[in-house]
Design a protein around this motif. Structure first.
Motif, PDB file in Angstrom:
ATOM      1  N   UNK A 100       0.874   5.299   1.169  1.00 34.90           N
ATOM      2  CA  UNK A 100       0.202   6.320   1.954  1.00 34.90           C
ATOM      3  C   UNK A 100       0.888   7.648   1.691  1.00 34.90           C
ATOM      4  N   UNK A 160       4.767   7.051   2.387  1.00 32.40           N
ATOM      5  CA  UNK A 160       5.082   5.909   3.249  1.00 32.40           C
ATOM      6  C   UNK A 160       4.554   4.668   2.544  1.00 32.40           C
ATOM      7  N   UNK A 162       9.698   4.951   4.428  1.00 34.62           N
ATOM      8  CA  UNK A 162       9.427   6.341   4.054  1.00 34.62           C
ATOM      9  C   UNK A 162      10.319   6.698   2.875  1.00 34.62           C
ATOM     10  N   UNK A 222       3.697   0.823   2.783  1.00 34.61           N
ATOM     11  CA  UNK A 222       3.391  -0.170   3.806  1.00 34.61           C
ATOM     12  C   UNK A 222       3.191  -1.540   3.170  1.00 34.61           C
ATOM     13  N   UNK A 268       0.846  -1.190   0.000  1.00 35.55           N
ATOM     14  CA  UNK A 268       0.000   0.000   0.000  1.00 35.55           C
ATOM     15  C   UNK A 268       0.885   1.245   0.000  1.00 35.55           C
ATOM     16  N   UNK A 286       0.378  -5.388   9.374  1.00 34.07           N
ATOM     17  CA  UNK A 286       1.196  -4.419   8.662  1.00 34.07           C
ATOM     18  C   UNK A 286       2.585  -4.282   9.263  1.00 34.07           C
ATOM     19  N   UNK A 287       3.526  -3.942   8.406  1.00 33.51           N
ATOM     20  CA  UNK A 287       4.875  -3.636   8.840  1.00 33.51           C
ATOM     21  C   UNK A 287       5.004  -2.157   9.186  1.00 33.51           C
ATOM     22  N   UNK A 288       6.210  -1.746   9.589  1.00 32.93           N
ATOM     23  CA  UNK A 288       6.429  -0.353  10.012  1.00 32.93           C
ATOM     24  C   UNK A 288       6.534   0.630   8.853  1.00 32.93           C
ATOM     25  N   UNK A 289       6.690   0.133   7.634  1.00 34.71           N
ATOM     26  CA  UNK A 289       6.721   1.015   6.484  1.00 34.71           C
ATOM     27  C   UNK A 289       8.120   1.469   6.091  1.00 34.71           C
TER      28      UNK A 289
END
Lengths: 114, 114
Positions: free
Chosen positions: A37, A88, A110, A90, A35, A105-108
């Motif tokens: 964001x 971000x 950036x 994800x 995903x 979900x993981x921490x993403x």
């Protein structure tokens, strides 16, 4: 039990470059979702992989691509980076492709594109 | 296509207050609905998953309800604390789950004042 992990945590690139983001699902999970964001746009679905196959992709251009490896980890590749790709990213995983399964979900990662 | 709406967009309450966050969805043929918490710049933490056969799900001070007929879910937070300050997102599977991805609301940003 380890959760979903993503690397790198942060990334700075310039327009036109290419980037690869990585995701390791929870052990035993076969489905991986990506995903995006972006600021002000909410969470947008990019790609879904299950058992090594791409199952679905969101409304993103072909320069967004990825793959899933035999160990179920996944990569997201973005070519010809544009400023609006700053976001971000994800990754999520679920036990299988069954829609009853919860997505974790993981921490993403950036990504900043200059 | 599933659409998810969350109201209010932001909420500020004093510590100790009980509160309700709202989530609406358009496609009632959902398998489940998930509530997530997101701290600034971080990934998503799964709070509760309600299957379509359930009406409520509880975890500590959190209680989520699901009413498929009205297309609504609520997240009830009891005795709010400053540590509850975050953005809360609800998500429902797209096309009942056949597309794999989740459709997210834009979230409710909660601020709990000491």
């Amino acid at each position: 039990e380890a959760g979903v992990t993503q690397s790198p945590t942060h990334l700075i690139k310039t327009r036109g470059q290419q980037v690869t983001l990585r995701c390791s699902p929870i052990s035993g999970h076969t489905s991986v979702y990506w995903y995006q964001q972006a600021l002000g746009l909410g969470l947008q679905f990019l790609l879904w992989y299950d058992e090594g196959e791409e199952r679905n992709r969101g409304n993103f251009p072909p320069r967004f691509s990825g793959r899933q490896f035999p160990n179920y980890s996944s990569e997201l590749n973005v070519n010809a980076l544009e400023l609006e790709d700053s976001a971000l990213y994800l990754c999520a995983s679920s036990f299988s492709s069954d829609p009853l399964n919860e997505q974790f979900f993981g921490p993403g990662t950036r990504l900043t594109v200059l | 296509k599933q659409e998810v709406t969350q109201i209010p967009a932001a909420l500020s309450v004093p510590e100790g207050e009980n509160l309700v966050l709202n989530c609406s969805f358009t496609d009632s043929a959902i398998y489940n609905l998930q509530w997530f918490r997101q701290d600034p710049g971080k990934g998503l933490t799964s709070l509760l998953l309600i299957q379509s056969s359930q009406r409520e799900q509880t975890s500590g001070r959190l209680n989520a309800s699901l009413d498929k007929s009205s297309g609504r879910s609520t997240l009830y937070i009891a005795a709010s604390q400053p540590g509850d300050s975050a953005t809360y997102l609800c998500a429902a599977p797209n096309y009942g789950g056949s597309q794999g991805n989740l459709i997210f609301g834009k979230g409710t940003k909660l601020s709990v004042k000491p």
